[in-house]
Design an enzyme around this catalytic site. Structure first.
Site, PDB file in Angstrom:
ATOM      1  N   CYS A   1     -25.012   3.211 -12.342  1.00 15.32           N
ATOM      2  CA  CYS A   1     -24.097   4.337 -12.497  1.00 15.32           C
ATOM      3  C   CYS A   1     -24.831   5.567 -13.045  1.00 15.32           C
ATOM      4  CB  CYS A   1     -22.948   3.949 -13.426  1.00 15.32           C
ATOM      5  SG  CYS A   1     -21.791   5.300 -13.694  1.00 15.32           S
TER       6      CYS A   1
ATOM      7  N   CYS B   1     -12.944   1.551 -14.838  1.00 18.15           N
ATOM      8  CA  CYS B   1     -13.406   2.943 -14.718  1.00 18.15           C
ATOM      9  C   CYS B   1     -12.181   3.855 -14.686  1.00 18.15           C
ATOM     10  CB  CYS B   1     -14.253   3.097 -13.453  1.00 18.15           C
ATOM     11  SG  CYS B   1     -15.193   4.619 -13.431  1.00 18.15           S
TER      12      CYS B   1
ATOM     13  N   GLU C   1       0.826  -1.210   0.000  1.00 18.52           N
ATOM     14  CA  GLU C   1       0.000   0.000   0.000  1.00 18.52           C
ATOM     15  C   GLU C   1       0.858   1.257   0.000  1.00 18.52           C
ATOM     16  OE1 GLU C   1      -3.018   0.267  -0.641  1.00 18.52           O
ATOM     17  OE2 GLU C   1      -3.615  -1.842  -0.519  1.00 18.52           O
TER      18      GLU C   1
ATOM     19  N   CYS D   1     -18.491  -2.920 -17.329  1.00 22.36           N
ATOM     20  CA  CYS D   1     -18.509  -2.540 -15.913  1.00 22.36           C
ATOM     21  C   CYS D   1     -19.611  -3.281 -15.155  1.00 22.36           C
ATOM     22  CB  CYS D   1     -18.727  -1.036 -15.803  1.00 22.36           C
ATOM     23  SG  CYS D   1     -18.857  -0.490 -14.100  1.00 22.36           S
TER      24      CYS D   1
ATOM     25  N   CYS E   1     -17.210   1.260 -19.956  1.00 23.66           N
ATOM     26  CA  CYS E   1     -18.507   1.121 -19.285  1.00 23.66           C
ATOM     27  C   CYS E   1     -19.229  -0.163 -19.697  1.00 23.66           C
ATOM     28  CB  CYS E   1     -19.386   2.334 -19.576  1.00 23.66           C
ATOM     29  SG  CYS E   1     -18.679   3.866 -18.946  1.00 23.66           S
TER      30      CYS E   1
HETATM   31  S1  SF4 Z   1     -20.447   2.529 -15.888  1.00 23.47           S
HETATM   32 FE1  SF4 Z   1     -19.892   4.117 -14.411  1.00 23.47          FE
HETATM   33  S2  SF4 Z   1     -18.650   3.089 -12.864  1.00 23.47           S
HETATM   34 FE2  SF4 Z   1     -18.750   1.748 -14.656  1.00 23.47          FE
HETATM   35  S3  SF4 Z   1     -16.948   2.258 -15.891  1.00 23.47           S
HETATM   36 FE3  SF4 Z   1     -18.615   3.518 -16.666  1.00 23.47          FE
HETATM   37  S4  SF4 Z   1     -18.456   5.414 -15.494  1.00 23.47           S
HETATM   38 FE4  SF4 Z   1     -17.239   3.907 -14.388  1.00 23.47          FE
END
Ligand code: SF4
Ligand SMILES: [Zn+2]
Length: 540
Positions: A296, A280, A124, A290, A287
């Site tokens: 989102c 992201c 970390e 995701c 997206c």
């Molecule tokens: S959907 Fe939203 S959280 Fe997912 S990658 Fe796209 S901007 Fe990021």
């Protein structure tokens, strides 16, 4: 109509009186921050606790804070079901997609809690401000050299700086070793188990690192917020206000605490960071891949804007939104910063523009004895034990003077203070390199002086060393000094590559030194330790 929208449609007089109340004193604003910073632990089901047992006075104060410090539900997770879906989607994605990283392997396979905490702690600290790809090699070498806290505690600072060289922000390595010494000497060899005690007892362990160690190594259900999590949460909840502000930061910590999975807190935190690092991402988020796309708000906003732009949707679409144009919401972008169609979801997060780093200059010289006994040697001097690049080795340097002549003379005096009388005519300007520390962009005017045919310099005052090239490359020197040496190597005095010299700007073109430069002068005089506390926060 939501309560929030109803609030936003209050008559102007009501809104104004609310503003007056907010602005009535600093205390009111402090209360807002306090109310946010006292991050309320989430209940195991993810909802925010209601404090039914709170005394009447406290309940009144909390109500007062809520009235002064409204957060639109648009930016929150409002019920258990939404939080549960978020956790499940994120964790099942992480189980499928997580990267195989050495610190994860080591922590997962380690049964001893202190060794596990050490493995997480080192990773970390190294990962702060540094890319994963760079850290892997450093981490592997570090753990080979010091596999336990006890090993690290008994290392010398010189060894730590040597292994850290090139990783930047050098105080991190020093603090890590100080932390190991504290654990071994004062805490019986045991790493504190909670985020609170980690942050309180260990030097260099801030809120984020403490939360990461506590959740990953000890399973404490505590959320963490790093740069990746900031980006994910700001997008998921469409938070467009300055993400560097105290208010937004506290809201993000509060959201992270609400979301963290009490059954798998370490995995959840790593999953949130992994999502920010791999899907992201800042510039080109993916997206379509995701796991939390359906929740989102940034993605929803993009889809809505596209529909409106294509005119396929007459009128205002029936999509949940905050009150972006009124300027009332503390988590939306201010009206002065409208939505940028070209950015898409990257409209979030927003950061108030930072001041560019201050520009400073330094003159530095590679002093070489090509025919020294045992092969060519170059002079390195050690920086003071505290402050910028503490304890690292560098070429003799001075703050650059306004004119080339003054600069040469100052540099020559500096060199002679280390190596005795030197032939001034051999000092040659070779070029320049720039290196940006966190708050300073430092341009080094690079000089070279090769002592060809001279009587070898044998004096080596305390704080100086004559190193071979091989020793230089493995010594505790900063990346900036390695850049300086590359200029010297490419244009070494007396070699045929010197024709490149015409490409570099003359020292006489430098601007006058600013007051800040005069302060920096003390940094670049390693043999005269000075008070550098005012710049301790910089570039480390
Ligand atoms: S959907 Fe939203 S959280 Fe997912 S990658 Fe796209 S901007 Fe990021
Ligand atoms: Zn809002």
């Amino acid at each position: 109509m939501s309560i929030w929208r109803a609030i936003m449609k209050k008559p102007r007089t009501a809104v104004r009186s609310c503003h007056q109340k907010q602005a009535s004193g600093h205390e009111g604003r402090e209360k807002q921050v306090l109310s946010s910073s006292q991050v309320k632990p989430s209940t195991p089901d993810g909802t925010m606790p209601k404090f039914p047992e709170a005394p009447a006075g406290l309940a009144r104060r909390q109500k007062e804070v809520v009235l002064r410090d409204p957060v639109s539900p648009y930016h929150l997770f409002r019920d258990t079901a939404e939080v549960t879906v978020f956790r499940e989607n994120l964790l099942s994605w992480y189980d499928r997609e997580k990267r195989d990283l050495p610190w994860r392997r080591r922590a997962e396979g380690e049964v001893d809690p202190d060794r596990r905490a050490y493995a997480v702690w080192v990773s970390e600290v190294m990962l702060q401000q540094t890319q994963v790809a760079t850290v892997i090699d450093y981490y592997t070498r570090w753990m080979q050299k010091w596999p336990t806290l006890q090993d690290l505690a008994s290392a010398s600072l010189e060894e730590v700086n040597q292994l850290w060289a090139g990783l930047g922000y050098y105080s991190r390595g020093r603090r890590l070793q100080e932390g190991a010494q504290k654990v071994v000497e004062e805490l019986g060899g045991h790493v504190p188990h909670t985020a609170e005690t980690l942050q309180k007892l260990l030097p260099g362990v801030g809120r984020y690192t403490a939360g990461a160690i506590a959740s990953i190594a000890f399973g404490q259900a505590t959320g963490v917020v790093d740069g990746n999590v900031v980006r994910v949460l700001c997008r998921v909840r469409a938070i467009g206000a300055d993400s560097g502000s105290t208010f937004v930061s506290q809201q993000l910590w509060s959201l992270a605490q609400q979301l963290v999975d009490p059954a798998r807190p370490g995995d959840f935190n790593q999953a949130a960071m992994e999502l920010g690092a791999t899907v992201c991402t800042p510039q080109h988020p993916r997206c379509s891949q995701c796991p939390v796309q359906s929740m989102c708000r940034a993605h929803q906003r993009v889809e809505r804007e596209q529909l409106v732009a294509s005119q396929s949707l007459p009128g205002s679409p029936d999509v949940e939104e905050c009150a972006p144009s009124t300027g009332q919401c503390q988590l939306c972008a201010p009206p002065t910063e409208p939505w940028d169609q070209t950015l898409g979801v990257a409209n979030f997060p927003r950061k108030a523009s930072r001041r560019p780093p201050r520009e400073e200059c330094s003159a530095t010289c590679v002093l070489e004895q090509p025919r020294a006994l045992g092969g060519a040697r170059i002079l390195l001097v050690q920086r003071p034990k505290s402050g910028l690049l503490a304890g690292l080795w560098e070429f003799p340097s001075v703050t650059a003077e306004p004119s080339g002549q003054c600069q040469r003379e100052a540099l020559l005096r500096e060199l002679q203070s280390w190596a005795g009388p030197l032939p001034a005519t051999h000092l040659q300007h070779l070029g320049q390199v720039a290196h940006t520390f966190s708050h300073i962009k430092l341009t080094y005017q690079v000089y070279g002086l090769a002592l060809e045919g001279q009587i070898p310099v044998t004096i080596t005052p305390p704080g100086a060393r004559w190193l071979t090239r091989e020793e230089f490359h493995t010594a505790a020197v900063s990346t900036a000094m390695k850049k300086v040496f590359r200029v010297y190597e490419g244009q070494r005095p007396g070699t045929c590559k010197g024709s490149k010299r015409s490409q570099v700007s003359a020292p006489s073109t430098q601007r006058k030194p600013s007051p800040g430069q005069q302060v920096l002068d003390s940094f670049f005089r390693p043999h005269h330790p000075t008070d550098v506390s005012s710049l301790n926060s910089m570039a480390q």
